[in-house]
Design an enzyme around this catalytic site. Sequence first.
Site, PDB file in Angstrom:
ATOM      1  N   PHE A 100      27.732  72.524 -20.146  1.00  0.00           N
ATOM      2  CA  PHE A 100      28.619  72.194 -19.041  1.00  0.00           C
ATOM      3  C   PHE A 100      29.975  71.692 -19.532  1.00  0.00           C
ATOM      4  O   PHE A 100      31.009  71.993 -18.944  1.00  0.00           O
ATOM      5  CB  PHE A 100      27.956  71.150 -18.142  1.00  0.00           C
ATOM      6  CG  PHE A 100      28.851  70.619 -17.076  1.00  0.00           C
ATOM      7  CD1 PHE A 100      29.182  71.406 -15.985  1.00  0.00           C
ATOM      8  CD2 PHE A 100      29.384  69.347 -17.164  1.00  0.00           C
ATOM      9  CE1 PHE A 100      30.011  70.939 -14.994  1.00  0.00           C
ATOM     10  CE2 PHE A 100      30.225  68.870 -16.181  1.00  0.00           C
ATOM     11  CZ  PHE A 100      30.533  69.664 -15.096  1.00  0.00           C
ATOM     12  N   GLY A 129      23.474  62.317 -14.163  1.00  0.00           N
ATOM     13  CA  GLY A 129      24.775  62.083 -14.766  1.00  0.00           C
ATOM     14  C   GLY A 129      25.166  63.304 -15.566  1.00  0.00           C
ATOM     15  O   GLY A 129      24.309  64.080 -15.992  1.00  0.00           O
ATOM     16  N   GLY A 130      26.455  63.491 -15.756  1.00  0.00           N
ATOM     17  CA  GLY A 130      26.909  64.653 -16.510  1.00  0.00           C
ATOM     18  C   GLY A 130      26.348  65.919 -15.913  1.00  0.00           C
ATOM     19  O   GLY A 130      26.535  66.208 -14.744  1.00  0.00           O
ATOM     20  N   ASP A 131      25.623  66.668 -16.739  1.00  0.00           N
ATOM     21  CA  ASP A 131      25.002  67.904 -16.262  1.00  0.00           C
ATOM     22  C   ASP A 131      23.482  67.777 -16.230  1.00  0.00           C
ATOM     23  O   ASP A 131      22.767  68.756 -16.340  1.00  0.00           O
ATOM     24  CB  ASP A 131      25.430  69.091 -17.123  1.00  0.00           C
ATOM     25  CG  ASP A 131      24.987  68.966 -18.571  1.00  0.00           C
ATOM     26  OD1 ASP A 131      24.521  67.879 -18.978  1.00  0.00           O
ATOM     27  OD2 ASP A 131      25.095  69.961 -19.311  1.00  0.00           O
ATOM     28  N   GLU A 132      22.988  66.559 -16.060  1.00  0.00           N
ATOM     29  CA  GLU A 132      21.544  66.318 -16.038  1.00  0.00           C
ATOM     30  C   GLU A 132      21.063  66.079 -14.613  1.00  0.00           C
ATOM     31  O   GLU A 132      21.621  65.261 -13.887  1.00  0.00           O
ATOM     32  CB  GLU A 132      21.193  65.114 -16.907  1.00  0.00           C
ATOM     33  CG  GLU A 132      21.491  65.332 -18.368  1.00  0.00           C
ATOM     34  CD  GLU A 132      21.150  64.127 -19.218  1.00  0.00           C
ATOM     35  OE1 GLU A 132      20.759  63.074 -18.657  1.00  0.00           O
ATOM     36  OE2 GLU A 132      21.286  64.228 -20.438  1.00  0.00           O
TER      37      GLU A 132
END
Length: 92
Positions: free
Chosen positions: A3, A40-43
């Site tokens: 990502f 969070g992020g791409d999780e």
Amino acid sequence: DEFKGVNDSLGHEVGDELLRQVAVRLRACVSGNDLVARLGGDEFAIVTAATCDPAELSALAEDILKALRAPVDCKGQDIPTDASIGIAIAPD
């Protein structure tokens, strides 16, 4: 997966749209009683109480991979996506 490369090469606006589209695809793979959450992020995480059968959960993971591996149209850009999936069964 990867990502950060989307954000770096296409910008945060496209990255944000990609996250929204991934969330839509994840929600389409589960029932209305399941929880889809961005950690969070791409999780992302999915919590389901529908089954603890390993075969059914593996089939769900395959459905998710199939849904996520189709390119995503984000603001006119076709973005290939993929995912890494792990399965945890509680309390085991």
